[in-house]
Design a protein around this motif. Structure first.
Motif, PDB file in Angstrom:
ATOM      1  N   UNK A 391       1.045  -1.211  -0.368  1.00 44.09           N
ATOM      2  CA  UNK A 391      -0.208   0.012  -0.094  1.00 44.09           C
ATOM      3  C   UNK A 391       1.151   1.230   0.094  1.00 44.09           C
ATOM      4  N   UNK A 392       2.073   1.244   0.750  1.00 49.82           N
ATOM      5  CA  UNK A 392       2.396   1.961   0.434  1.00 49.82           C
ATOM      6  C   UNK A 392       3.358   2.393  -0.326  1.00 49.82           C
ATOM      7  N   UNK A 422      -5.193  -5.386   3.636  1.00 46.83           N
ATOM      8  CA  UNK A 422      -6.270  -4.524   2.841  1.00 46.83           C
ATOM      9  C   UNK A 422      -6.978  -3.055   3.648  1.00 46.83           C
ATOM     10  N   UNK A 423      -7.105  -3.136   4.668  1.00 50.43           N
ATOM     11  CA  UNK A 423      -7.380  -1.913   5.129  1.00 50.43           C
ATOM     12  C   UNK A 423      -6.310  -0.638   4.423  1.00 50.43           C
ATOM     13  N   UNK A 424      -5.329  -1.192   4.929  1.00 52.97           N
ATOM     14  CA  UNK A 424      -4.203  -0.036   4.091  1.00 52.97           C
ATOM     15  C   UNK A 424      -4.008   0.256   2.612  1.00 52.97           C
ATOM     16  N   UNK A 425      -4.622  -1.236   2.604  1.00 53.90           N
ATOM     17  CA  UNK A 425      -4.439  -0.682   0.716  1.00 53.90           C
ATOM     18  C   UNK A 425      -5.363   0.217   0.197  1.00 53.90           C
ATOM     19  N   UNK A 426      -7.454   0.076   1.124  1.00 53.96           N
ATOM     20  CA  UNK A 426      -7.943   1.069   0.827  1.00 53.96           C
ATOM     21  C   UNK A 426      -7.638   2.658   0.871  1.00 53.96           C
ATOM     22  N   UNK A 447     -15.425  -2.029   7.721  1.00 57.88           N
ATOM     23  CA  UNK A 447     -15.309  -1.294   8.252  1.00 57.88           C
ATOM     24  C   UNK A 447     -14.389  -0.059   7.395  1.00 57.88           C
ATOM     25  N   UNK A 448     -12.851  -0.753   7.366  1.00 55.34           N
ATOM     26  CA  UNK A 448     -11.556   0.034   6.483  1.00 55.34           C
ATOM     27  C   UNK A 448     -12.591   0.455   5.390  1.00 55.34           C
ATOM     28  N   UNK A 449     -13.792  -0.398   4.476  1.00 55.14           N
ATOM     29  CA  UNK A 449     -13.535  -0.540   3.276  1.00 55.14           C
ATOM     30  C   UNK A 449     -14.648   0.853   3.112  1.00 55.14           C
ATOM     31  N   UNK A 450     -15.092   0.582   3.953  1.00 49.76           N
ATOM     32  CA  UNK A 450     -16.500   1.447   4.013  1.00 49.76           C
ATOM     33  C   UNK A 450     -15.705   2.926   4.555  1.00 49.76           C
ATOM     34  N   UNK A 451     -14.681   3.589   4.879  1.00 49.03           N
ATOM     35  CA  UNK A 451     -14.322   4.576   5.857  1.00 49.03           C
ATOM     36  C   UNK A 451     -13.372   5.092   4.359  1.00 49.03           C
TER      37      UNK A 451
END
Lengths: 576, 382
Positions: A391-392, A422-426, A447-451
């Motif tokens: 992600x970085x 996956x949170x980092x990716x999104x 939650x991460x995806x929604x955010x």
């Protein structure tokens, strides 16, 4: 101010607006613009053939010349949708023919195409130029004969991964001698071909730019064909093996000489079978390649594969089998600095323990290829740390699809779910439009995806989540969501029914082996008349238990302007 | 606990014989050891605990064999364990009618259902009776396939179907036989379908650690079955799946070279009337390959394979073969990608199978001029 312009001026301005979405937006500005836009629209995209009827298409866009239609839901690719579910193109072709539409291009995906449809198509549209069939089925080489024989100005015949019944091997010979307008021909999905007809066809079509052969074309024939078509930009070799009785070294020498002249080739694919010692013949063109598809080349691996990759410094898209291994991916990372799209397919989908590619390869790619924006990666395992690093390194993902072969596998190092990864990716890829998840995942990832996944349009979920909250996070947070497909996840009626209006903003929702019940689906169908809520029940056929509390095995719902479809088979029950 | 003792004695008694015969692979039928072998089976088949003890005693025997072997001039690295020999393969491959009747005979003799698997094996040389695992693996795989010949053909077919069939057959075995000595592993590896062997290869080359292999073996047997049963997972288009399966099958036929499931190369031997083919991917080390080839070609070296000769003659044959193949008489060579004939054993295994186009068992006298023997090289390196 624009209202004082004559329609022709508006039309001329709209000519520069080409994308479907932009034209859709244009048509919503005012009635005048709607009118001008609709009469000048030539290219129409229909993402779900059951969302609208052919008649309404023709009514609104009488000038349509190029039509794209998609039929079955995406999970049909993985055998989750039974045969005969639907997606027939026949009514469309008949309606267009009846209304004398000047159809020139037809592009179909996951549809059922019959020989009769192809026959009608070939005879009804005199200017017909381009037929592209992707993942379709239901037709035979008889239908191809009709297309070849009757479409006098055919420029493009592109058959991608279709299931075609091969009867007689004559269709290629049905192109008349007067056919000299071909630009693109792809028959890689067929098993047989008439070589003589092929060579003659190539010889008389000097504008051919894209040619994808099948496995029935050996090296000798390839060499002769390339002699006739050095102008090719896009080449799919068929087999890359010699006929048994040929003189190896002579053929190889000729092939190498011929390929040297093919300076325009930018896209290379095929190698359905390979004689590795002939591979060096293509080395000279490798440095020009921007797209290399070796995902069917099971015969190229090990050092040969690496040698090939090392020469392809300009690659932007690479499709490959996981033979490449983590080490090979490191070489890709150091060689292909312009890489934007990478797809790594499994060579051995059901094998366990064969660690072909892991998180290591992906991290290497991400650090060597910062332009990477599209990924499909089948791997044995993945770690949160790796995903965070990826992600970085690559904040530009548009498509990110990760498939861990064991679908509920946690991070093998920490034994944690992959939520954080996956949170980092999104979070980092703000332009992410398509995401596929796998591995052990809790509600947290949703939650991460929604955010963070504000631009997300398509989400594929399998064996993930813990409760309805997961699905709710997504439905609430992803404002641009168009397609949501879920299998084997614990989401039920509560999530399904929380915001029923959401589904009219989306193209479709697929849920299979989840916790939604018949009663929940019925409620939804009642509240939303402009949705088709289809229950696919293969086991019981006509004998549904009709128990509202019963869980539904497969549910597919989609927005539509034309109500329940009339061609639904027995095992599909559209709730009203 | 007399049976184990019995078998231990057997092993002791047999080890003398097997020291002589262990390196020979030709023993296609019940020979001198047949009487001994029967007792062996009874001992092994009584109960699983007996089995494992028999197994462990057998492995000791094998270690004895290994020590002796280590002193022989052989291809491969010193100190690595001798792989299990493949039972019955020679029998089936050579296809000599004499050998076939052995199969139906033995089950009735044993009268135990699990031993019916060993029937295949009991016709073998003793080396195979070493571990029941190997036998049962072989048996189930062979019975699944019909015979070894079929196995080669089907190896390259749709991996998942092959894998499924075999995994379900073997998973029971693996579980029962987990306390296997690592020496037993390689043979079992070989018997499992090529796919599994491919997977095993990274571990196999590490050689001797028991647990990972068992674990992975168990993984292989238990994990793929549930995976394969999940509809639509992994998410690959059927067109692609089918295409890859066809490609691997065709590659195998077309060039004898690369294919995801198998890497078949021709093997010729000076003086043999016909050639054989081996799948290099089923081996992880030079020693495995070497012993497989011994078995394959011992038939030719000693003439009629499977003749029901007197025990004495058989022993003699075995020892003669050993001398032939491991002494100075024959060397194993290969033709590489550049067309040069090289001595097998110089380069790392992975590199070797990458570049090997065909194999040839040459007479030692013809091989003069090839590089110094690998053994010496690796000894020097070590």
């Amino acid at each position: 101010m624009m209202n004082y312009f004559p329609d022709e001026v508006l039309e001329h301005v709209f000519d520069f607006v080409t994308s479907h979405r932009d034209r859709n937006a244009v048509s919503l500005v005012c009635k005048l613009w709607y009118r001008v836009e609709r009469f000048s629209r030539q290219r129409v995209f229909i993402g779900n053939c059951y969302a609208i009827s052919p008649e309404r298409l023709i009514d609104r866009f009488p000038g349509v010349k190029a039509l794209t239609l998609k039929g079955k839901p995406h999970f049909a690719d993985f055998n989750l949708v039974p045969q005969d579910w639907g997606g027939y193109v026949q009514p469309w072709i008949e309606a267009l023919a009846r209304s004398r539409i000047g159809l020139e291009e037809l592009r179909l995906k996951r549809m059922v195409v019959s020989d009769e449809s192809l026959d009608v198509l070939s005879r009804s549209f005199t200017n017909f130029k381009s037929l592209v069939l992707v993942s379709c089925e239901g037709f035979t080489t008889d239908g191809l004969e009709a297309i070849a024989a009757n479409c006098r100005f055919l420029r493009e015949l592109d058959l991608q991964e279709n299931e075609i019944e091969e009867k007689k091997n004559l269709w290629l010979g049905c192109f008349p001698d007067s056919c000299t307008s071909l630009v693109s021909l792809n028959f890689a999905c067929l098993k047989e071909i008439n070589l003589v007809a092929l060579e003659r066809l190539v010889a008389r079509n000097p504008n051919l730019k894209s040619l994808k052969l099948n496995r029935a074309v050996p090296l000798e024939a390839l060499q002769r064909i390339l002699m006739r078509a050095p102008q090719l930009v896009d080449l799919g070799t068929g087999s890359f093996v010699l006929d048994r009785d040929s003189d190896d070294s002579e053929t190889y020498r000729k092939l190498r000489g011929t390929i040297l002249k093919c300076r325009s080739i930018r896209n290379l694919s095929g190698f359905l079978e390979v004689a590795p010692r002939c591979l060096p013949a293509i080395y000279p063109i490798c440095l020009n390649l921007t797209y290399l598809n070796l995902s069917y080349a099971a015969g190229i691996h090990g050092s040969e594969l690496i040698k090939l990759i090392r020469l392809c410094g300009k690659l932007q898209r690479l499709w490959i089998l996981d033979y490449i291994g983590d080490k090979g991916l490191e070489i890709v990372a150091s060689t292909c600095k312009d890489l934007q799209e990478l797809r790594v397919f499994p060579s051995d989908p059901f094998g366990a323990g064969h660690a072909a590619v892991t998180e290591t390869g992906l991290v290497a790619i991400s650090s060597g290829c910062p332009k990477l924006n599209s990924l499909l990666y089948f791997c044995q395992q993945m770690t949160n740390a790796a995903l965070i690093a990826v992600a970085k390194n690559c904040p530009n993902f548009i498509r990110f699809r990760l498939c861990i072969l064991d679908p509920t596998k946690p991070d093998p190092v920490t034994m944690q779910p992959l939520d954080e990864g996956f949170g980092a990716i999104v979070q980092s890829s703000k332009r992410l439009r398509r995401l596929s998840l796998s591995g052990l995942l809790t509600d947290r990832v949703f939650l991460y995806i929604g955010m963070y996944a504000e631009q997300l349009e398509m989400l594929s979920i399998a064996f993930a989540g813990e409760s309805d909250k997961g699905m709710l996070y997504v439905l609430n947070g992803c404002k641009k969501l168009r397609k949501l497909e879920i299998r084997d996840s614990p989401f039920g009626d509560m999530a399904l029914l929380r915001d029923v209006g959401k589904y009219e903003t989306m193209r479709s929702l697929w849920m299979s082996s989840c916790d939604v019940t018949l009663g929940g689906c019925k409620t939804l169908a009642k509240q939303m008349p402009r949705l088709n809520v289809e229950i696919i029940n293969e086991n019981d056929q006509m004998e549904f238990a009709h128990e509202d509390s019963q869980k539904v095995e497969k549910m597919y719902l989609y927005r539509t302007l034309v109500g329940p479809r009339k061609d639904a088979p027995e095992f599909v029950w559209t709730l009203v | 606990m007399s049976p184990p003792l019995l078998s231990a004695e057997e092993e002791g008694g047999q080890s003398n014989v097997s020291l002589v015969s262990s390196s020979s692979t030709m023993d296609c039928i019940s020979q001198s050891g047949s009487g001994l072998k029967e007792r062996n089976y009874l001992g092994l088949s009584d109960c699983s605990s007996v089995d494992s003890s028999a197994v462990s005693s057998l492995s000791e025997e094998k270690k004895n064999n290994l020590n002796l072997r280590a002193t022989e001039l052989r291809l491969g690295l010193p100190g690595s364990q001798s792989p299990e020999r493949e039972p019955e393969l020679c029998l089936l491959k050579s296809g000599k009618p004499d050998e076939k009747p052995l199969f139906p005979l033995l089950p009735s003799k044993e009268g135990i259902c699990s031993s019916s698997q060993k029937n295949v094996v009991s016709g073998n040389k003793r080396g195979f009776s070493d571990t029941m695992d190997g036998f049962s693996e072989v048996k189930s795989s062979m019975y699944t396939e019909g015979n070894w010949m079929f196995q080669t053909a089907s190896d390259s077919e749709a991996p998942q179907s092959v894998g499924q069939g075999k995994f379900s057959g073997n998973s029971g075995m693996n579980v029962a036989l987990s306390p296997r000595p690592s020496g037993a592993q390689p043979a079992i590896m070989k018997e499992l379908p090529t796919k599994v062997l491919q997977q095993e290869r990274p571990r196999g080359t590490n050689g001797t650690s028991h647990n990972p292999k068992t674990a992975s073996n168990n993984n292989n047997s238990s994990a793929p079955a549930p995976k394969a049963q999940v509809v639509g997972w992994p998410p690959i288009r059927s067109f692609r799946k089918n295409s890859l399966a066809t490609t691997s099958k065709n590659n195998d036929e077309v060039d004898g070279k690369p294919g995801p499931g198998a890497l078949f190369v021709k093997v010729s031997m000076d003086g043999a009337p016909y050639l054989r083919k081996v799948d290099l991917r089923t081996y992880a080390t030079y020693q495995e390959l070497s012993s497989a080839l011994e078995k394959m070609f011992s038939c030719f070296t000693l003439g009629q394979c499977g003749s029901q000769g007197a025990p004495g003659r058989e022993m003699l044959s075995e020892s003669k073969l050993r001398d032939l193949l491991h002494g100075s008489e024959y060397v194993l060579t290969y033709e590489d990608k550049d067309g040069d004939w090289m001595l097998v054993g110089d380069v790392p295994w992975e590199m070797f199978i990458d570049s090997c186009k065909r194999l040839k068992i040459m007479k030692g006298s013809d091989a003069i001029g090839l590089a110094p023997r690998a053994m010496e090289k690796s000894r020097n390196r070590n």
